[in-house]
Design an enzyme around this catalytic site. Structure first.
Site, PDB file in Angstrom:
ATOM      1  N   ASN A   1      34.059  45.219  32.886  1.00  0.00           N
ATOM      2  CA  ASN A   1      33.262  45.936  31.878  1.00  0.00           C
ATOM      3  C   ASN A   1      33.877  47.272  31.468  1.00  0.00           C
ATOM      4  O   ASN A   1      33.182  48.182  31.021  1.00  0.00           O
ATOM      5  CB  ASN A   1      31.822  46.149  32.361  1.00  0.00           C
ATOM      6  CG  ASN A   1      31.121  44.841  32.636  1.00  0.00           C
ATOM      7  OD1 ASN A   1      31.278  43.875  31.878  1.00  0.00           O
ATOM      8  ND2 ASN A   1      30.332  44.783  33.704  1.00  0.00           N
ATOM      9  N   ARG A   2      35.196  47.385  31.610  1.00  0.00           N
ATOM     10  CA  ARG A   2      35.949  48.577  31.214  1.00  0.00           C
ATOM     11  C   ARG A   2      35.575  49.813  32.027  1.00  0.00           C
ATOM     12  O   ARG A   2      35.879  50.936  31.643  1.00  0.00           O
ATOM     13  CB  ARG A   2      35.769  48.877  29.708  1.00  0.00           C
ATOM     14  CG  ARG A   2      36.272  47.756  28.789  1.00  0.00           C
ATOM     15  CD  ARG A   2      37.765  47.527  28.963  1.00  0.00           C
ATOM     16  NE  ARG A   2      38.315  46.574  28.028  1.00  0.00           N
ATOM     17  CZ  ARG A   2      38.582  45.301  28.305  1.00  0.00           C
ATOM     18  NH1 ARG A   2      38.322  44.827  29.518  1.00  0.00           N
ATOM     19  NH2 ARG A   2      39.098  44.509  27.396  1.00  0.00           N
TER      20      ARG A   2
END
Length: 228
Positions: free
Chosen positions: A204-205
């Site tokens: 999710n970065r």
């Protein structure tokens, strides 16, 4: 009647739609060594283990800037590292060398994409001693030694033939087995780090970014966690 669609260009790939979900173990402060070079050595060993996925783990992007601050980047090969810093070799009349002469502040980037890792180094570059340059030059393949003479790196060529002729002339002058002298305008740079960031891709970065920083003349490194 012809098919007009046959003349249309193929659809271009859409960069905005390219996504990779990084599913990796994280990078935590606990267990980190006191200095960045030990941590770099650990990650470098892991990168070297899988040369199929990462064929040149010693490839790094070197970014420099001229006296007016205009940047330039290129990929070169790391040829050594220790507690003093990171070493690469080049023509001292190349663009990067000329820019380092007027502005020694540089950045190095190791883009280890298959491992979802990056190492980013900020520091200053200075020439290595001539003895170190000669010792490394002697380890280069014969053809690479000739290439260091044949190429006036970063200069404009009239054609590829000009470069090939220069190499052929040198190959005739220094046949295989004959020692090639070290070009006087060729040698190494050592980048002394002031900050070294270890970037680990996460889901999710929400990546892990741990940066070692040290002030000039300060022997103690401290570790900062950066927001992704």
């Amino acid at each position: 009647m012809t098919d007009s669609s046959a003349s249309l260009p193929e659809p271009l790939p859409e960069p905005a739609g390219m996504r990779e979900q990084y599913v990796t173990e994280g990078l935590a402060e606990a267990g980190l060594p006191a200095g960045p070079m030990e941590q770099f050595a650990h990650w470098f060993k892991e990168a070297v283990r899988d040369t199929d996925a990462l064929p040149e783990p010693n490839a790094m992007v070197v970014s420099t800037a001229d006296a007016e601050g205009r940047p330039s980047s290129r990929t070169v090969l790391l040829k050594g590292f220790d507690e003093r810093g990171f070493v690469f070799f080049t023509n001292y009349e190349s663009r990067k060398a000329r820019e380092i002469t007027v502005n020694p502040h540089v950045s190095l980037l190791f883009p280890w994409h298959p491992m979802a890792r990056q190492v980013i180094v900020s520091g200053t570059a200075a020439r290595v001693g001539r003895e170190e340059t000669v010792a490394y030059f002697r380890t280069r393949p014969h053809g690479s030694q000739l290439g260091a003479w044949a190429s006036a790196q970063s200069s404009v060529l009239a054609s590829r033939d000009e470069l090939d002729r220069a190499y052929a002339d040198l190959a005739a002058r220094y046949p295989e087995g004959e020692q090639v002298p070290v070009p006087p305008n060729w040698g190494g740079f050592r980048v002394t780090p002031r900050a070294v960031e270890f970037w680990q891709g996460r889901r999710n970065r929400l990546h892990d970014r741990l940066r070692y920083v040290c002030g000039e003349g300060d022997p103690v490194w401290r570790v900062e966690r950066l927001s992704p």
